[in-house]
Scaffold this motif. Structure first.
Motif, short mmCIF file in Angstrom:
data_model
loop_
_atom_site.label_atom_id
_atom_site.label_comp_id
_atom_site.label_asym_id
_atom_site.label_seq_id
_atom_site.Cartn_x
_atom_site.Cartn_y
_atom_site.Cartn_z
N VAL B 56 0.84 -1.20 0.00
CA VAL B 56 0.00 0.00 0.00
C VAL B 56 0.88 1.26 0.00
O VAL B 56 1.97 1.22 0.56
CB VAL B 56 -0.94 0.04 1.25
N PRO B 57 0.44 2.37 -0.61
CA PRO B 57 -0.82 2.46 -1.34
C PRO B 57 -0.73 1.89 -2.75
O PRO B 57 0.33 1.77 -3.33
CB PRO B 57 -1.04 3.98 -1.40
N CYS B 58 -1.90 1.56 -3.26
CA CYS B 58 -2.04 1.12 -4.64
C CYS B 58 -3.25 1.85 -5.21
O CYS B 58 -4.30 1.89 -4.57
CB CYS B 58 -2.25 -0.39 -4.68
N PHE B 59 -3.09 2.41 -6.40
CA PHE B 59 -4.15 3.21 -7.00
C PHE B 59 -4.57 2.64 -8.35
O PHE B 59 -3.72 2.19 -9.13
CB PHE B 59 -3.66 4.64 -7.26
N VAL B 60 -5.86 2.68 -8.62
CA VAL B 60 -6.35 2.38 -9.97
C VAL B 60 -6.12 3.64 -10.80
O VAL B 60 -6.49 4.73 -10.38
CB VAL B 60 -7.86 2.05 -9.94
N VAL B 61 -5.47 3.47 -11.96
CA VAL B 61 -5.20 4.64 -12.81
C VAL B 61 -5.66 4.40 -14.24
O VAL B 61 -5.82 3.25 -14.68
CB VAL B 61 -3.69 5.03 -12.81
N PHE B 62 -5.86 5.51 -14.95
CA PHE B 62 -6.26 5.46 -16.36
C PHE B 62 -5.44 6.44 -17.17
O PHE B 62 -4.97 7.45 -16.65
CB PHE B 62 -7.73 5.87 -16.52
N ASP B 63 -5.32 6.13 -18.45
CA ASP B 63 -4.79 7.10 -19.39
C ASP B 63 -5.94 8.05 -19.72
O ASP B 63 -6.94 7.64 -20.30
CB ASP B 63 -4.34 6.35 -20.65
N PRO B 64 -5.84 9.31 -19.32
CA PRO B 64 -6.98 10.22 -19.51
C PRO B 64 -7.37 10.41 -20.97
O PRO B 64 -8.53 10.67 -21.29
CB PRO B 64 -6.50 11.55 -18.89
N PHE B 65 -6.39 10.26 -21.88
CA PHE B 65 -6.70 10.44 -23.31
C PHE B 65 -7.61 9.33 -23.83
O PHE B 65 -8.27 9.48 -24.84
CB PHE B 65 -5.39 10.48 -24.11
N GLU B 66 -7.60 8.19 -23.11
CA GLU B 66 -8.46 7.07 -23.51
C GLU B 66 -9.91 7.27 -23.06
O GLU B 66 -10.82 6.70 -23.62
CB GLU B 66 -7.95 5.77 -22.88
N ILE B 67 -10.10 8.02 -21.99
CA ILE B 67 -11.44 8.09 -21.40
C ILE B 67 -12.12 9.44 -21.58
O ILE B 67 -13.31 9.56 -21.36
CB ILE B 67 -11.42 7.71 -19.90
N VAL B 68 -11.36 10.47 -21.96
CA VAL B 68 -11.96 11.79 -22.15
C VAL B 68 -11.58 12.31 -23.53
O VAL B 68 -10.40 12.55 -23.81
CB VAL B 68 -11.47 12.80 -21.09
#
Lengths: 82, 149
Positions: B56-68
Motif C-alpha cells: 500500500v498504497p495502490c491506485f487504480v489509474v487510467f490514461d486520460p486520453f483514452e477516457i476523455v
C-alpha cells in the motif's frame, strides 16, 4: 460568504496576523500575496481536494472485478484501454 | 524488479515501468517510488500505480486520453521544468480513480494527473492550469445522478 472587492495594491486581513494583498491582476487571474505565521498552511484548494481524493482512492475497491464489461459498454470500439 | 502488489501479488516489473516521484503523491508524501502494473481483462487493460516498497498504497489509474475525448492538459511551466521535460512526447499522463463498492460509481481526478517523464522515469502529481477539469469526474455517468452534489 463575505465578498469584498479590492484594487491592485490593496489588502485585507484575516484575524490578527494574516494579511493578503492583491499584487496584480493578469487577464482572468488575480495574484495574491499572503503574509501569515509559519504554522498556518496555505495551499490552493485543489491541493487539499486532491490529497483527499488520493486517500479515498487508496482506500477504494481497487480489484476492478467486473470493470472490463462496464468499460466496453461505455467505450464501444475502444475496447482496448492500452 | 519484483513488486509485491495489493491486487495481483508479486509481479515482475521492468525498469521502464518504475517511476520516481521525489515529492510523493498528495496525501502520500512519504512514498516516492511506484510501479505501473497492467493486466488484461476481456481486451481491456487495467492499470494500477503501486508503491514498490510496500503493497500500500495502490491506485487504480487510467490514461486520460483514452477516457476523455479531447483531453488537453495544460501543465504549468514550473512543472515541466521540474520534470526536465524537453518535448511533450516524452510525457505520460495517468489519472487516479476512486472506486466505490458499486464499481459503476467510479470517478477519476482529471484536474491532478500524475505526469511522468518517460525518458527520466521522473514524475510528479500536478494541478493542471485547465479550469474545467473536475477532481471527481464520473467515468460511467448515470442520468439520475447528474444532479448529485
Amino acid at each position: 460568504m463575505l465578498v469584498i472587492s479590492r484594487r491592485i495594491g490593496e489588502s485585507f486581513v484575516i484575524g490578527e496576523n494574516i494579511e493578503a494583498t492583491v499584487v496584480d491582476i493578469v487577464g482572468e487571474k488575480v495574484v495574491l500575496g499572503i503574509t501569515a505565521p509559519r504554522e498556518i498552511p496555505i495551499t490552493r484548494i485543489e491541493v487539499s481536494q486532491t490529497a483527499e481524493q488520493n486517500l479515498a482512492a487508496a482506500a477504494s475497491n481497487i480489484n476492478l472485478h467486473g470493470f472490463a464489461r462496464l468499460y466496453k459498454k461505455r467505450f464501444p470500439g475502444k475496447g482496448d484501454n492500452k | 524488479m519484483l513488486v509485491n502488489t495489493a491486487v495481483l501479488g508479486p509481479v515482475e516489473v521492468s525498469a521502464d515501468n518504475i517511476f520516481h516521484l521525489p515529492e510523493g503523491l498528495y496525501g502520500f508524501e512519504g512514498k516516492s517510488d511506484y510501479a505501473l502494473i497492467t493486466k488484461q481483462d476481456e481486451d481491456v487493460t487495467l492499470k494500477w500505480f503501486q508503491a514498490v516498497d510496500s503493497s500500500v498504497p495502490c491506485f487504480v489509474v487510467f490514461d486520460p486520453f483514452e477516457i476523455v475525448e479531447g483531453y488537453d492538459p495544460v501543465v504549468e511551466p514550473s512543472d515541466l521544468q521540474y520534470l526536465n521535460c524537453k518535448d511533450a512526447s516524452e510525457l505520460l499522463f495517468l489519472v487516479i480513480a476512486v472506486v466505490p463498492e458499486d464499481i459503476s460509481g467510479i470517478t477519476v481526478n482529471l484536474k491532478s494527473p500524475i505526469v511522468i517523464n518517460k525518458r527520466e522515469r521522473r514524475a510528479r502529481q500536478v494541478i493542471l492550469a485547465n479550469r474545467d477539469y473536475p477532481i471527481r469526474f464520473p467515468l460511467f455517468p448515470q442520468p439520475e445522478e447528474n444532479q448529485k452534489q
